[in-house]
Write a protein that holds these residues in place. Structure first.
Motif, PDB file in Angstrom:
ATOM      1  N   ASP A   1       0.926  -1.180   0.114  1.00 21.11           N
ATOM      2  CA  ASP A   1       0.036  -0.077  -0.031  1.00 21.11           C
ATOM      3  C   ASP A   1       0.767   1.386  -0.086  1.00 21.11           C
ATOM      4  N   VAL A   2       0.519   2.118  -0.772  1.00 24.14           N
ATOM      5  CA  VAL A   2       1.315   3.329  -0.804  1.00 24.14           C
ATOM      6  C   VAL A   2       0.671   4.227   0.350  1.00 24.14           C
ATOM      7  N   LYS A   3       2.018   4.571   1.060  1.00 26.16           N
ATOM      8  CA  LYS A   3       1.610   5.596   2.195  1.00 26.16           C
ATOM      9  C   LYS A   3       2.244   6.909   1.904  1.00 26.16           C
ATOM     10  N   VAL A   4       1.507   8.161   2.128  1.00 27.17           N
ATOM     11  CA  VAL A   4       1.794   9.449   1.957  1.00 27.17           C
ATOM     12  C   VAL A   4       1.580  10.045   3.230  1.00 27.17           C
ATOM     13  N   THR A   5       2.569  10.574   3.834  1.00 28.31           N
ATOM     14  CA  THR A   5       2.509  11.100   4.956  1.00 28.31           C
ATOM     15  C   THR A   5       2.575  12.746   4.958  1.00 28.31           C
ATOM     16  N   GLN A   6       1.818  13.454   5.731  1.00 27.44           N
ATOM     17  CA  GLN A   6       2.106  14.992   5.825  1.00 27.44           C
ATOM     18  C   GLN A   6       2.455  15.059   7.157  1.00 27.44           C
ATOM     19  N   SER A   7       3.386  16.332   7.494  1.00 30.12           N
ATOM     20  CA  SER A   7       3.889  16.452   8.834  1.00 30.12           C
ATOM     21  C   SER A   7       2.794  16.811   9.601  1.00 30.12           C
ATOM     22  N   SER A   8       1.999  17.594   9.600  1.00 30.50           N
ATOM     23  CA  SER A   8       0.906  18.144  10.495  1.00 30.50           C
ATOM     24  C   SER A   8      -0.456  17.879   9.984  1.00 30.50           C
ATOM     25  N   ARG A   9      -1.185  17.622  10.513  1.00 30.94           N
ATOM     26  CA  ARG A   9      -2.809  17.642  10.186  1.00 30.94           C
ATOM     27  C   ARG A   9      -3.456  18.746  10.480  1.00 30.94           C
ATOM     28  N   TYR A  10      -3.138  19.736  11.413  1.00 27.96           N
ATOM     29  CA  TYR A  10      -3.412  21.007  11.750  1.00 27.96           C
ATOM     30  C   TYR A  10      -2.239  21.823  12.129  1.00 27.96           C
ATOM     31  N   LEU A  11      -2.612  23.099  11.646  1.00 28.02           N
ATOM     32  CA  LEU A  11      -1.259  24.161  11.907  1.00 28.02           C
ATOM     33  C   LEU A  11      -2.002  25.531  11.898  1.00 28.02           C
ATOM     34  N   VAL A  12      -1.496  26.222  12.872  1.00 24.30           N
ATOM     35  CA  VAL A  12      -1.740  27.663  13.089  1.00 24.30           C
ATOM     36  C   VAL A  12      -0.469  28.476  13.174  1.00 24.30           C
ATOM     37  N   LYS A  13      -0.691  29.514  12.183  1.00 26.58           N
ATOM     38  CA  LYS A  13       0.582  30.559  12.102  1.00 26.58           C
ATOM     39  C   LYS A  13       0.170  31.876  12.141  1.00 26.58           C
ATOM     40  N   ARG A  14       0.991  32.757  12.448  1.00 26.78           N
ATOM     41  CA  ARG A  14       0.683  34.237  12.361  1.00 26.78           C
ATOM     42  C   ARG A  14       1.159  34.741  10.843  1.00 26.78           C
TER      43      ARG A  14
ATOM     44  N   LEU B   1      -2.798  19.592   0.260  1.00 27.40           N
ATOM     45  CA  LEU B   1      -2.927  18.110   0.279  1.00 27.40           C
ATOM     46  C   LEU B   1      -1.582  17.733  -0.820  1.00 27.40           C
ATOM     47  N   CYS B   2      -0.778  16.901  -0.412  1.00 27.38           N
ATOM     48  CA  CYS B   2       0.284  16.458  -1.133  1.00 27.38           C
ATOM     49  C   CYS B   2      -0.175  15.229  -1.416  1.00 27.38           C
ATOM     50  N   ALA B   3       0.507  14.927  -2.878  1.00 30.99           N
ATOM     51  CA  ALA B   3       0.180  13.756  -3.585  1.00 30.99           C
ATOM     52  C   ALA B   3       1.324  13.006  -4.390  1.00 30.99           C
ATOM     53  N   THR B   4       1.186  11.760  -4.562  1.00 27.57           N
ATOM     54  CA  THR B   4       2.359  11.305  -5.458  1.00 27.57           C
ATOM     55  C   THR B   4       1.813  10.399  -6.566  1.00 27.57           C
ATOM     56  N   GLY B   5       2.725  10.149  -7.354  1.00 35.72           N
ATOM     57  CA  GLY B   5       2.203   9.083  -8.511  1.00 35.72           C
ATOM     58  C   GLY B   5       3.497   8.768  -9.251  1.00 35.72           C
ATOM     59  N   GLY B   6       3.149   7.561  -9.688  1.00 42.43           N
ATOM     60  CA  GLY B   6       4.118   7.115 -10.652  1.00 42.43           C
ATOM     61  C   GLY B   6       4.051   7.663 -12.138  1.00 42.43           C
TER      62      GLY B   6
ATOM     63  N   GLN C   1      -3.141   9.129  -8.779  1.00 42.10           N
ATOM     64  CA  GLN C   1      -2.340   9.793  -7.709  1.00 42.10           C
ATOM     65  C   GLN C   1      -2.771   9.354  -6.445  1.00 42.10           C
ATOM     66  N   PHE C   2      -1.790   9.543  -5.437  1.00 39.04           N
ATOM     67  CA  PHE C   2      -2.031   8.896  -4.077  1.00 39.04           C
ATOM     68  C   PHE C   2      -2.048   9.931  -3.301  1.00 39.04           C
ATOM     69  N   PHE C   3      -2.881  10.320  -2.300  1.00 41.10           N
ATOM     70  CA  PHE C   3      -2.770  11.458  -1.716  1.00 41.10           C
ATOM     71  C   PHE C   3      -2.784  11.444  -0.146  1.00 41.10           C
ATOM     72  N   GLY C   4      -2.092  12.353   0.659  1.00 43.91           N
ATOM     73  CA  GLY C   4      -2.139  12.280   2.052  1.00 43.91           C
ATOM     74  C   GLY C   4      -3.194  12.831   2.534  1.00 43.91           C
ATOM     75  N   PRO C   5      -2.982  12.861   3.901  1.00 48.12           N
ATOM     76  CA  PRO C   5      -4.395  13.169   4.578  1.00 48.12           C
ATOM     77  C   PRO C   5      -4.861  14.674   4.599  1.00 48.12           C
ATOM     78  N   GLY C   6      -3.688  15.403   4.231  1.00 47.76           N
ATOM     79  CA  GLY C   6      -3.887  16.818   4.423  1.00 47.76           C
ATOM     80  C   GLY C   6      -3.347  17.804   5.645  1.00 47.76           C
ATOM     81  N   THR C   7      -3.334  18.986   5.370  1.00 49.82           N
ATOM     82  CA  THR C   7      -2.873  19.617   6.571  1.00 49.82           C
ATOM     83  C   THR C   7      -3.598  20.862   6.442  1.00 49.82           C
ATOM     84  N   ARG C   8      -4.492  21.089   7.539  1.00 52.94           N
ATOM     85  CA  ARG C   8      -5.292  22.248   7.740  1.00 52.94           C
ATOM     86  C   ARG C   8      -4.588  23.284   8.187  1.00 52.94           C
ATOM     87  N   LEU C   9      -4.244  24.238   7.449  1.00 50.93           N
ATOM     88  CA  LEU C   9      -3.257  25.534   7.768  1.00 50.93           C
ATOM     89  C   LEU C   9      -4.286  26.748   7.918  1.00 50.93           C
ATOM     90  N   THR C  10      -4.254  27.272   9.239  1.00 51.90           N
ATOM     91  CA  THR C  10      -4.827  28.786   9.450  1.00 51.90           C
ATOM     92  C   THR C  10      -3.728  29.876   9.780  1.00 51.90           C
TER      93      THR C  10
END
Lengths: 111, 114
Positions: free
Chosen positions: A1-14, A90-95, A100-109
């Motif tokens: 199984d392809v695994k695509v990981t993203q560093s954070s699910r939720y992020l709040v920045k200024r 959303l990050c995605a990868t593909g051959g 395409q195979f997508f990561g779970p996403g990062t919700r950035l505020t």
């Protein structure tokens, strides 16, 4: 199984902060992509890369940069975050086929 | 200007009935079409695809139809189930530098009522 990981699910920045979003894939795929998803606008391509150290602009690259130093890792950088960059990323990868195979996403505020 | 259009933002269907999601495109260079399904707080997952040399592709309850002359494709789900409730994205791609770069539609939110 392809695994695509993203560093954070939720992020709040200024506003004005430098933001790094990281994506890692474990399937040795050549192509990696960064999208943002906004309500009513679907998925919009920011940047993609089809090899290490190679990058191509997508449809909305302004305000973003990317880095691909290793095949498995593709980073999206917001040099100076702004409120209009609040989004789902959303990050995605593909051959060399189309799927395409997508990561779970990062919700950035950005406040 | 949108090259891939999903004109219905939402669709509501009764469980057991057919769901038909539509997609139109403008670029005649697109040669591969895909549907992705997305649940809230998850990334999209690939559902089904079709090459431009075909007019139909079927996988279980899911069938995609392609009408090249009309630049139109549709996804049929029969029978619809509550677990099919999700946002569906249509995508079309052209080859670019040896890879395929997709263009996505804005999505259709499908709700299947029990």
């Amino acid at each position: 199984d392809v695994k695509v990981t993203q560093s954070s699910r939720y992020l709040v920045k200024r506003t004005g902060e430098k933001v790094f979003l990281e994506c890692v894939q474990d399937m040795d795929h050549e192509n990696m992509f960064w999208y943002r998803q906004d309500p009513g606008l679907g998925l919009r391509l920011i940047y993609f890369s089809y090899d290490v150290k190679m990058k191509e602009k997508g449809d909305i690259p302004e305000g973003y940069s990317v880095s691909r130093e290793k095949k498995e890792r593709f980073s999206l950088i917001l040099e100076s975050a702004s409120t209009n960059q609040t989004s789902m990323y959303l990050c995605a990868t593909g051959g060399w086929d189309n799927e395409q195979f997508f990561g779970p996403g990062t919700r950035l505020t950005v406040l | 200007d949108q090259q891939v259009k999903q004109n219905s933002p939402s669709l509501s269907v009764q469980e057991g009935r057919i769901s038909i999601l539509n997609c139109d495109y403008t670029n005649s260079m697109f040669d591969y079409f895909l549907w992705y399904k997305k649940y809230p707080a998850e990334g999209p997952t690939f559902l089904i695809s079709i090459s431009s040399i075909k007019d139909k592709n079927e996988d279980g309850r899911f069938t995609v139809f392609l009408n090249k002359s009309a630049k139109h494709l549709s996804l049929h789900i029969v029978p619809s189930q509550p677990g099919d409730s999700a946002v569906y994205f249509c995508a079309a791609s052209v080859p670019s530098g040896g890879s395929y770069i997709p263009t996505f539609g804005r999505g259709t939110s499908l709700i299947v009522h029990p």
